[in-house]
Motif scaffolding. Structure first.
Motif, PDB file in Angstrom:
ATOM      1  N   LEU A 110       4.197  -7.499   4.268  1.00 23.95           N
ATOM      2  CA  LEU A 110       2.909  -7.336   4.952  1.00 23.95           C
ATOM      3  C   LEU A 110       2.677  -8.444   5.976  1.00 23.95           C
ATOM      4  O   LEU A 110       2.220  -8.181   7.088  1.00 23.95           O
ATOM      5  N   PHE A 115      -0.134  -8.314   8.668  1.00 24.06           N
ATOM      6  CA  PHE A 115      -1.272  -7.986   7.817  1.00 24.06           C
ATOM      7  C   PHE A 115      -1.595  -9.135   6.868  1.00 24.06           C
ATOM      8  O   PHE A 115      -0.710  -9.832   6.392  1.00 24.06           O
ATOM      9  N   ALA A 116      -2.880  -9.263   6.592  1.00 21.46           N
ATOM     10  CA  ALA A 116      -3.347 -10.248   5.615  1.00 21.46           C
ATOM     11  C   ALA A 116      -3.089  -9.709   4.208  1.00 21.46           C
ATOM     12  O   ALA A 116      -2.834  -8.512   4.042  1.00 21.46           O
ATOM     13  N   LEU A 118      -3.723  -8.083   0.675  1.00 22.15           N
ATOM     14  CA  LEU A 118      -4.604  -6.967   0.339  1.00 22.15           C
ATOM     15  C   LEU A 118      -5.759  -7.443  -0.540  1.00 22.15           C
ATOM     16  O   LEU A 118      -5.620  -8.419  -1.280  1.00 22.15           O
ATOM     17  N   GLN A 176      -1.198   0.853  -1.665  1.00 24.37           N
ATOM     18  CA  GLN A 176      -2.056   0.418  -0.562  1.00 24.37           C
ATOM     19  C   GLN A 176      -1.214  -0.184   0.568  1.00 24.37           C
ATOM     20  O   GLN A 176      -1.462   0.087   1.739  1.00 24.37           O
ATOM     21  N   ALA A 177      -0.221  -0.972   0.223  1.00 21.53           N
ATOM     22  CA  ALA A 177       0.656  -1.561   1.247  1.00 21.53           C
ATOM     23  C   ALA A 177       1.424  -0.472   1.981  1.00 21.53           C
ATOM     24  O   ALA A 177       1.549  -0.510   3.216  1.00 21.53           O
ATOM     25  N   VAL A 180      -0.967   1.194   4.436  1.00 19.65           N
ATOM     26  CA  VAL A 180      -1.255   0.339   5.596  1.00 19.65           C
ATOM     27  C   VAL A 180      -0.060   0.318   6.548  1.00 19.65           C
ATOM     28  O   VAL A 180      -0.214   0.468   7.764  1.00 19.65           O
ATOM     29  N   LEU A 181       1.120   0.102   5.987  1.00 15.77           N
ATOM     30  CA  LEU A 181       2.321   0.054   6.830  1.00 15.77           C
ATOM     31  C   LEU A 181       2.631   1.419   7.426  1.00 15.77           C
ATOM     32  O   LEU A 181       3.043   1.519   8.588  1.00 15.77           O
ATOM     33  N   ARG A 184       0.384   2.164  10.431  1.00 13.34           N
ATOM     34  CA  ARG A 184       0.840   1.468  11.644  1.00 13.34           C
ATOM     35  C   ARG A 184       2.031   2.199  12.253  1.00 13.34           C
ATOM     36  O   ARG A 184       2.113   2.347  13.460  1.00 13.34           O
TER      37      ARG A 184
END
Length: 188
Positions: A110, A115-116, A118, A176-177, A180-181, A184
Motif C-alpha cells: 500500500l 496509500f496510507a 488502512l 480492503q487493500a 483500494v488497489l 486505482r
C-alpha cells in the motif's frame, strides 16, 4: 489529525512500549505476579490512550503508529515468553506472527502505491483486546488450583476467540487493500 509528537496519549503509548522489556524480564525470571501487574497496566493504558486521544482531540499520526506498534510488540513478546515457558504451544505463536507478517507486507504494498495505512476495524480491536486478556490469564493458569484451573479455561477461551477475530480482521484488511488497489488500477 495532528502531527504533534508530545501529547498525553503519545506519552502513554511510549510508556507502554517501555514496559515491554520490563514484562519480558519479569516473565523470564519467574516473577509472575509483577509480570501480571505490568501486563494489566499495559492493557489499561492501551484503552486509556485511545480514549484520551479522542476526548482531548489529540489524535496524531505518531499515535496512530505507536499504539498498534505497542500492541503488536506486547503480543509478540508475551507470546514468545509464554511459549518459552511452555505455557502456550508454538503453533499459537506461529498463527499470530504469520498474520502480522502478511499484514506488514500488505502495508508495504500500500505504501509503495502511495496509500496510507488502512483504518482499524472493530474486529481487529476486539481480537487484540481478547488476546491481551488471554495472556495474563494463561500466565495465571500456571498457579495452583482453583485460580490456575479457572484462569486456564478463561485464558484459552479468550485466546481462541482472539485468534479468530485477529484473522477475521486480517481478511478484512486484505479485502480492503485489494479494493483500494483495484480501484486505482481500474481508474488508470
Amino acid at each position: 489529525m495532528s502531527s504533534r509528537v508530545l501529547t498525553v496519549p503519545n506519552i502513554i503509548s511510549g510508556t507502554r512500549l517501555l514496559l515491554v522489556p520490563v514484562f519480558a524480564v519479569l516473565v523470564g525470571q519467574g516473577h509472575d505476579a509483577w509480570a501480571l501487574v505490568v501486563v494489566a497496566a499495559s492493557g489499561a493504558s492501551d484503552w486509556l490512550d485511545g480514549v484520551l486521544a479522542r476526548r482531548m482531540h489529540q489524535v496524531t499520526r505518531l499515535g496512530q503508529m505507536l499504539d498498534p506498534a505497542a500492541d503488536r510488540l506486547f503480543i509478540l513478546v508475551t507470546l514468545l515468553a509464554l511459549a518459552w515457558r511452555d505455557v502456550v504451544p508454538v503453533w499459537l505463536v506461529l498463527v499470530l506472527v504469520v498474520r502480522d507478517v502478511v499484514l506488514a507486507v500488505m502495508l508495504v504494498v500500500l505504501a509503495r502505491a502511495g496509500f496510507a495505512p488502512l483504518p482499524v476495524h472493530m474486529a481487529g480491536k476486539a481480537g487484540t483486546f481478547a488476546l491481551l486478556y488471554a495472556f495474563p490469564l494463561l500466565l495465571l493458569s500456571e498457579w495452583p488450583a482453583p485460580v490456575g484451573a479457572v484462569a486456564g479455561v478463561l485464558g484459552w477461551a479468550c485466546a481462541l476467540w482472539g485468534v479468530g477475530l485477529y484473522w477475521f480482521a486480517g481478511a478484512l484488511y486484505l479485502a480492503q487493500a485489494a479494493s483500494v488497489l483495484g480501484a486505482r488500477t481500474r481508474a488508470a
